[in-house]
Motif scaffolding. Sequence first.
Motif, short mmCIF file in Angstrom:
data_model
loop_
_atom_site.label_atom_id
_atom_site.label_comp_id
_atom_site.label_asym_id
_atom_site.label_seq_id
_atom_site.Cartn_x
_atom_site.Cartn_y
_atom_site.Cartn_z
N ILE A 1 0.48 7.78 34.07
CA ILE A 1 1.25 6.79 34.82
C ILE A 1 2.44 6.42 33.94
O ILE A 1 2.27 5.83 32.87
N ASP A 2 3.62 6.82 34.35
CA ASP A 2 4.77 6.88 33.45
C ASP A 2 5.82 5.80 33.66
O ASP A 2 6.96 5.92 33.18
N ASP B 1 -1.14 6.56 46.75
CA ASP B 1 -2.18 5.83 46.03
C ASP B 1 -2.04 6.12 44.54
O ASP B 1 -1.12 6.84 44.11
N MET B 2 -2.93 5.58 43.74
CA MET B 2 -2.79 5.73 42.30
C MET B 2 -3.00 7.16 41.83
O MET B 2 -2.55 7.54 40.75
N ASP B 3 -3.66 7.98 42.64
CA ASP B 3 -3.85 9.39 42.26
C ASP B 3 -2.56 10.20 42.43
O ASP B 3 -2.37 11.22 41.77
N LYS C 1 11.78 21.81 35.97
CA LYS C 1 10.74 22.82 35.74
C LYS C 1 9.49 22.19 35.13
O LYS C 1 8.50 22.90 34.89
N LYS C 2 9.54 20.89 34.86
CA LYS C 2 8.38 20.23 34.29
C LYS C 2 7.26 20.17 35.32
O LYS C 2 7.49 19.91 36.51
N LYS C 3 6.02 20.41 34.86
CA LYS C 3 4.86 20.33 35.74
C LYS C 3 4.35 18.89 35.78
O LYS C 3 4.11 18.28 34.73
N ILE C 4 4.22 18.37 36.99
CA ILE C 4 3.76 16.99 37.16
C ILE C 4 2.59 17.02 38.13
O ILE C 4 2.74 17.34 39.31
N VAL C 5 1.41 16.73 37.62
CA VAL C 5 0.19 16.80 38.43
C VAL C 5 0.06 15.55 39.29
O VAL C 5 0.23 14.44 38.78
N ASN D 1 2.20 8.87 40.40
CA ASN D 1 3.05 9.36 39.32
C ASN D 1 3.92 10.53 39.76
O ASN D 1 5.10 10.61 39.41
N LYS D 2 3.32 11.41 40.57
CA LYS D 2 4.11 12.52 41.11
C LYS D 2 5.20 11.99 42.05
O LYS D 2 6.34 12.47 42.03
N HIS D 3 4.86 10.99 42.84
CA HIS D 3 5.82 10.35 43.74
C HIS D 3 6.95 9.70 42.93
O HIS D 3 8.13 9.83 43.29
N TYR D 4 6.57 9.04 41.85
CA TYR D 4 7.55 8.38 40.99
C TYR D 4 8.57 9.38 40.45
O TYR D 4 9.79 9.15 40.52
#
Length: 611
Positions: A491-492, A462-464, A607-611, A467-470
């Motif tokens: 949203i990248d 879902d939209m929450d 190592k980037k943090k992606i919430v 972005n992490k999935h992307y």
Amino acid sequence: MSLRSVVLLLLIAGIGCASAAANYDLEAKTFVNQSSARYYRFYNEIAAETYSANNEDDFEALFSKLNNVKRIAEELVSISRQAAAFDLERIRNPETKHALQELRSVGDLFVLGDDYFSSVQMNLAALQTLSTDKDIEPYLGGAKMPDGDDSPLAYYPDIQKIVQTSRDSDELKYYWETWREKNQLWASLNFYTIVQSYQRAAKILEVPVHKLWYRSDSQEMLQQMEQAMTELRPAYQQLHAFVRQELHKKYGGEVVDLNKPIPDHLFQQVVEQAWAPGSILEDYYPRAQLPEFDDYVRHLNAKAMVNESENFYTSLGFEPLSPEFHKNQLKEPNEDRPNDDCRPSVFDLTPHPYLMYCEKVSFRKLMQYHSHLARVYYAQQRSHLPSYYFKAYNLEFAVGEAVVLSASSPTHLTGRQLAKGVLSDRELMNRLFRMSLHTILSIPLYYVHTKVMHDLLSDAVDMDTVNKHYWRLMEQYAGVEPPMDRGEGAIDFPYKFYVNIDQNFQTQKFISEILGYQFYRELCKKSFNNKPLHNCDFYGNLAVGNSLKSMMSLGSKKPWREVVTKILPNNTGISSLALLEYYQPVLDWVGNYNKEANAKIGWTATKKKIV
């Protein structure tokens, strides 16, 4: 009652049932024939409204057009509802059953009624303006802009041109982050509304949401794309290692880690600057050693470039485009308001296609017209088909890619006397290397964008969490990471993700790139090409034209694998092997380079943090 009487009654009942079934089939067939003609008529009216000359400041004219489109939309929705009223279990004729299934979805998003015009259209328009609104403050207050201009910028074309020229990592990172921060809320709201609109429309039409989105069997298509990605992966990893090594030399280990994914702002720089002086290839294959390709077309005007593209198809045995097409379906640019950033467009949903070309003259535009005319000729070749067989599994884009590969080959450019000299082997390699960067590095992005949309439509994410999935997919398939940590609500997706999103543009690009090279290789074999694959030209070969016409004329009357066999006789599906053969000289060079540099192949987790 005697046995004979019982048999007689059963026979009479059977005849009655058969007669009723035949009548039902006839009723359905009559509806199908009438609806197919109506579909063409309605979409021709929409095309005429879209491509007719207009003054955008004339509100009354625009309001009239909108009312006309609304009226047409109601008619298309009516066709969908009437088709859905037929009981498919009672239809005996397989073609009629298939036609009814197709006609059920012609209402498309129009089934949403006024919501489509008051909401969905506004959402689509808003996504397009994400890239064209001038709302981004220039880097360092405009210090790097011509004359220190501090005027706000749009992503397209302003920031896009900076990405195509800038060598400054901090500048590129600034625009990457600032554009996304500026638009993340607006992008998220409008984009997810469109996703939900397709889900709602699919429920109303009683069709699978992916069928409405892709207009084909999405599961098989994704499996085919995954197969192509698996074949591409070893070569992609080699090219990725070379790119990362060169970026590390240029920007240092603080910016590019030799073991990690490549930061997205620099990855995009490499793709966008593949043909620019000063790219990562400059130490090996300087841009100055190649000709200026725009010089090849300086003697042509915009219409002459369209005619030159048409000439390619007529050389294969296609009929010249009719005077009617040139007069009424070929839309000229607005000479009162010239636009260097104009994009050609095609309407090809019926046998009556339209093409809008641009005033700007460039080599790239010439190749775009070669590609777009594939859609025009494809529409004409299947003009005899009813609407429910008119779609072409996106094969028109692959045909366009094959034609562009031939028309852009040095052999063709010299033969048509556009190029003044023959390229040396080193110049051929220079050209091929730059093509490979732009093409091979882009393919995983098209796949990721397709997969993200597929997973959103099916509610797998879902939209929450999208972005992490992307970024998980970007790391897995492209070896790319965000330039910085990404927080909640980000949203990248790049601006290209939103361009023509309702036309499934990213999937079209994937298919056109991969399958286009497959078509090109087979058509080169048919033309008895004796040059390296990357310099083959099938211009003027009637056998090639006959193969293309035999495939085009089928539309979707046969399953796509059977349609494709008209060009690929040993078709095993979508495959990257032809593309890899085309770029083999580059891949050999890169493999040797990576060995000598002891470059790491592949990448470890970001190592980037992606919430």
